[in-house]
Design an enzyme around this catalytic site. Structure first.
Site, PDB file in Angstrom:
ATOM      1  CE  LYS A  12      28.557  20.518  20.955  1.00 27.82           C
ATOM      2  NZ  LYS A  12      29.064  19.508  21.919  1.00 27.82           N
ATOM      3  N   GLY A  15      18.770  18.245  24.308  1.00 18.08           N
ATOM      4  CA  GLY A  15      19.536  18.562  25.506  1.00 18.08           C
ATOM      5  C   GLY A  15      18.661  19.290  26.510  1.00 18.08           C
ATOM      6  CB  SER A  16      19.544  21.280  29.445  1.00 19.46           C
ATOM      7  OG  SER A  16      20.424  22.209  28.855  1.00 19.46           O
ATOM      8  CB  THR A  17      14.539  23.324  29.220  1.00 19.43           C
ATOM      9  OG1 THR A  17      13.813  22.106  29.020  1.00 19.43           O
ATOM     10  CG2 THR A  17      13.611  24.505  28.964  1.00 19.43           C
ATOM     11  CB  VAL A  25      21.542  24.331  26.222  1.00 15.72           C
ATOM     12  CG1 VAL A  25      22.278  24.377  24.885  1.00 15.72           C
ATOM     13  CG2 VAL A  25      22.563  24.392  27.361  1.00 15.72           C
ATOM     14  CD  GLU A  34      12.450  16.064  20.237  1.00 11.14           C
ATOM     15  OE1 GLU A  34      11.809  15.957  21.305  1.00 11.14           O
ATOM     16  OE2 GLU A  34      11.917  15.996  19.123  1.00 11.14           O
ATOM     17  CB  CYS A  80      14.740  13.584  27.842  1.00 11.73           C
ATOM     18  SG  CYS A  80      14.518  12.456  26.468  1.00 11.73           S
ATOM     19  CD  GLU A 100      15.459  16.953  32.729  1.00 17.25           C
ATOM     20  OE1 GLU A 100      16.134  17.930  32.367  1.00 17.25           O
ATOM     21  OE2 GLU A 100      14.879  16.184  31.943  1.00 17.25           O
TER      22      GLU A 100
HETATM   23  P1  NAP Z   1      23.063  20.242  27.441  1.00 16.06           P
HETATM   24  O1  NAP Z   1      24.058  20.837  28.338  1.00 16.06           O
HETATM   25  O2  NAP Z   1      21.905  21.042  27.024  1.00 16.06           O
HETATM   26  O3  NAP Z   1      23.908  19.712  26.201  1.00 16.06           O
HETATM   27  C1  NAP Z   1      23.344  19.194  25.051  1.00 16.06           C
HETATM   28  C2  NAP Z   1      24.241  19.518  23.878  1.00 16.06           C
HETATM   29  O4  NAP Z   1      24.230  20.933  23.670  1.00 16.06           O
HETATM   30  C3  NAP Z   1      25.701  19.136  24.082  1.00 16.06           C
HETATM   31  O5  NAP Z   1      26.247  18.728  22.864  1.00 16.06           O
HETATM   32  C4  NAP Z   1      26.293  20.438  24.549  1.00 16.06           C
HETATM   33  O6  NAP Z   1      27.687  20.543  24.366  1.00 16.06           O
HETATM   34  C5  NAP Z   1      25.572  21.422  23.679  1.00 16.06           C
HETATM   35  N1  NAP Z   1      25.614  22.800  24.175  1.00 16.06           N
HETATM   36  C6  NAP Z   1      25.865  23.234  25.438  1.00 16.06           C
HETATM   37  N2  NAP Z   1      25.859  24.581  25.475  1.00 16.06           N
HETATM   38  C7  NAP Z   1      25.602  25.023  24.215  1.00 16.06           C
HETATM   39  C8  NAP Z   1      25.467  26.296  23.613  1.00 16.06           C
HETATM   40  N3  NAP Z   1      25.583  27.413  24.319  1.00 16.06           N
HETATM   41  N4  NAP Z   1      25.207  26.369  22.298  1.00 16.06           N
HETATM   42  C9  NAP Z   1      25.059  25.249  21.555  1.00 16.06           C
HETATM   43  N5  NAP Z   1      25.191  24.007  22.065  1.00 16.06           N
HETATM   44  C10 NAP Z   1      25.442  23.881  23.387  1.00 16.06           C
HETATM   45  O7  NAP Z   1      22.373  18.954  28.007  1.00 16.06           O
HETATM   46  P2  NAP Z   1      23.084  17.649  28.521  1.00 16.06           P
HETATM   47  O8  NAP Z   1      23.675  17.995  29.829  1.00 16.06           O
HETATM   48  O9  NAP Z   1      23.956  17.105  27.467  1.00 16.06           O
HETATM   49  O10 NAP Z   1      21.842  16.602  28.655  1.00 16.06           O
HETATM   50  C11 NAP Z   1      20.965  16.591  29.737  1.00 16.06           C
HETATM   51  C12 NAP Z   1      19.673  17.326  29.417  1.00 16.06           C
HETATM   52  O11 NAP Z   1      19.210  17.012  28.097  1.00 16.06           O
HETATM   53  C13 NAP Z   1      18.537  16.983  30.305  1.00 16.06           C
HETATM   54  O12 NAP Z   1      17.881  18.147  30.677  1.00 16.06           O
HETATM   55  C14 NAP Z   1      17.608  16.101  29.461  1.00 16.06           C
HETATM   56  O13 NAP Z   1      16.282  16.104  29.825  1.00 16.06           O
HETATM   57  C15 NAP Z   1      17.820  16.643  28.121  1.00 16.06           C
HETATM   58  N6  NAP Z   1      17.559  15.608  27.097  1.00 16.06           N
HETATM   59  C16 NAP Z   1      16.417  15.686  26.362  1.00 16.06           C
HETATM   60  C17 NAP Z   1      16.126  14.727  25.413  1.00 16.06           C
HETATM   61  C18 NAP Z   1      14.884  14.780  24.570  1.00 16.06           C
HETATM   62  O14 NAP Z   1      14.768  14.014  23.634  1.00 16.06           O
HETATM   63  N7  NAP Z   1      13.943  15.649  24.844  1.00 16.06           N
HETATM   64  C19 NAP Z   1      17.030  13.695  25.198  1.00 16.06           C
HETATM   65  C20 NAP Z   1      18.188  13.646  25.960  1.00 16.06           C
HETATM   66  C21 NAP Z   1      18.437  14.618  26.914  1.00 16.06           C
HETATM   67  P3  NAP Z   1      28.647  20.131  25.617  1.00 16.06           P
HETATM   68  O15 NAP Z   1      28.607  18.678  25.622  1.00 16.06           O
HETATM   69  O16 NAP Z   1      29.981  20.685  25.285  1.00 16.06           O
HETATM   70  O17 NAP Z   1      28.058  20.748  26.844  1.00 16.06           O
END
Ligand code: NAP
Ligand code: MG
Length: 496
Positions: free
Chosen positions: A194, A247-249, A251, A269, A303, A400
């Protein structure tokens, strides 16, 4: 911002064909299908705030359908029965198809993310080697012959996990899909992925190429949708064996707890607040240029961004001046212009979040030397921004921000900077700038993070593990470590 031209003037014929579809579909069992509910959502160009098209929105019933297809494909001789060289050839064919379509993918990615086209082109080309690297692994996933007694033969096999659920973010959507599917497929798994709701398009283009190169039906399923619906249904689905999430910590924590009942294998990650440390003996030209890139690349939506720039106290004023000067020279604007270095933020939500930190920082006593406002009047742009007089305990240094915002913090000596750098719940990456190579290694060993760069920043390569300490993640992507993360070991005893 440059003179406006319509989208049609800057994209190729293949990108036009892709966008003309208007209604993008889910990719399940080798076919493009609408969501069972008929629901769709819009995806937006963050540089113009215009709608690029609508996308089918997967619900729990579509997740179920995709998992069934992935399970059937996993058990079928057309995938589980093929030899590793054949599996490698699928990955190599996909790599070639991506190379042949690199310009189209980069254009689609730029429209969907606002990231400058030049960066997306380099990313697409640069990440083809991730598929090639994992194609190499297909035939090198060994078990062991163990030193058993003479009347016993004991050996191990590394077997795939089964159906892998993969959930990716919006900040580097193409890279994230490739990083996820390549190791999963190399190990013989099947995939339900997804992409983020903000950026589903490059994943759908990859699905087209997966269909074109002839992967068996159901081996890869791509299902755009909402995290709270499709993502959550994947997390609890009884027939998904693993979730790989970026994604975010917050989630990530929800995914971990949501997967408890079905005890899935989990890799996460997550976020970071990475330190980039500049000692007074550093090559300052390189350190300053790279530090600016470290917190502004992808408009700070990385990230591993180096958002806490630690500068030794005897060069603090000079470095603040030079960083601020460089940031003021960055070219913000139309992501299709070849000179643009920074595009918009991904969404209105991110724009509001990042903008809120300008006031938070000022209220906490930090000073803005450059930036701190919206850029232009259309699109989700903010000015790249530098905060000085920052204390490591201020919110701008702890949280962040995920925008082009750097906090410059002063330090006295090695011990002081190690203590400050490690004083965070995150531990994703770190940089250190010094000509004293012993000190470089000392700092690299002392920093509690998954990756450290000495006299560089942002280097990554599929040969080397990528991931975080502490609340920046669980497990690793890339390298041999990802083979462990996508396989399980079986021990077999034979008694003579
Ligand atoms: P996010 O809100 O955590 O979303 C990441 C993914 O998870 C999206 O596909 C999102 O879907 C999905 N998601 C949201 N809520 C969920 C749930 N309850 N159950 C399962 N999946 C769910 O993060 P983001 O806003 O996309 O990205 C920004 C964050 O990601 C930052 O904190 C960044 O540091 C982190 N990040 C980390 C890395 C790494 O490699 N460590 C890389 C990139 C980003 P939706 O799109 O529908 O919300
Ligand atoms: Mg979009």
């Amino acid at each position: 911002m440059s003179k406006e031209t319509s989208i049609g003037e800057r994209i190729g014929a293949e990108t036009k064909r892709f966008l003309a579809k208007k209604n993008q579909l889910l990719f399940i069992n080798g076919k493009f299908v609408p969501a069972k509910s008929g629901k769709t959502f819009d995806t937006i160009n963050p540089a113009t705030e215009e709608i690029l098209g609508s996308v089918a929105e997967a619900g729990a019933e579509d997740v179920d359908e995709a998992v069934k297809a992935a399970r059937k494909a996993f058990e079928a001789p057309t995938w589980s029965g093929i030899n590793p060289h054949e599996r490698a050839r699928y990955l190599l064919k996909l790599a070639d198809a991506i190379a042949a379509n690199a310009d189209t993918i980069a254009e689609i990615e730029t429209l969907d993310t606002g990231v400058p086209l030049s960066i997306n082109k380099a990313n697409v080309i640069g990440n083809i080697n991730v598929l090639q690297y994992y194609a190499g692994w297909c035939s090198k996933i060994y078990g062991k012959t163990n030193p058993s007694a003479d009347d016993v033969f004991n050996y191990t096999r590394r077997e795939p996990l089964g159906v892998c659920g993969q959930i990716t973010p919006w900040n580097a959507p193409f890279n994230m899909v490739i990083w996820k599917i390549a190791p999963a497929l190399a190990c013989g798994n099947t995939v339900v992925l997804k992409p983020a709701e903000n950026t589903p398009l490059s994943a759908i283009k990859i699905a087209e190429l997966i269909q074109e190169v002839g992967f068996p039906e159901g081996v890869v399923n791509i299902i755009p949708g909402m995290g709270s619906v499709a993502g959550s249904a994947m997390t609890t689905h009884p027939d998904i064996n693993k979730i790989a999430f970026t994604g975010s910590t917050n989630v990530g924590k929800g995914i971990l707890s949501g997967s408890v009942d079905t005890l899935k294998k989990i890799t996460l990650e997550l976020g970071g607040k990475s330190p980039n440390i500049i000692f007074s003996d550093a090559d300052l030209d390189k350190a300053i240029t790279t530090a600016v890139n470290g917190f502004t690349l992808l408009s700070g939506q990385a990230c591993i961004a180096g958002t806490r720039v630690f500068v030794q106290d005897n060069i603090y004023d000079e470095v603040v001046k030079r960083i601020s000067q460089k940031v003021s020279e960055l070219i913000v604007g139309d992501p299709f212009n070849s000179t643009t270095q920074l595009g918009p933020l991904i969404s209105e939500k991110q724009f509001k979040q990042v903008s809120s930190y300008f006031d938070i920082g000022k209220k906490d006593g930090a000073k803005i030397t450059v930036g701190g406002k919206r850029f232009g009047d259309k699109g989700y742009y903010v000015e790249p921004t530098v905060f000085t007089n920052v204390d490591n305990q201020m919110r701008i240094a702890k949280e962040e921000i995920f925008g082009p915002v750097g906090s410059i913090i002063s330090f006295k000596d090695e011990n002081d900077v190690i203590a400050q750098a490690n004083n965070t719940p995150y531990g994703l990456a770190a940089g250190v700038w010094t000509k004293d190579i012993s000190r470089g290694h000392r700092i690299a060993h002392a920093i509690k993070s998954g990756m450290v760069w000495i006299n560089s920043y942002f280097d990554y390569d599929p040969i080397s593990p990528f991931g975080g300490y502490k609340q920046s993640g669980m497990g690793r992507e890339f390298g041999e470590e990802s083979i462990d993360a996508y396989t399980q070991i079986k021990s077999i005893f034979l008694r003579y």
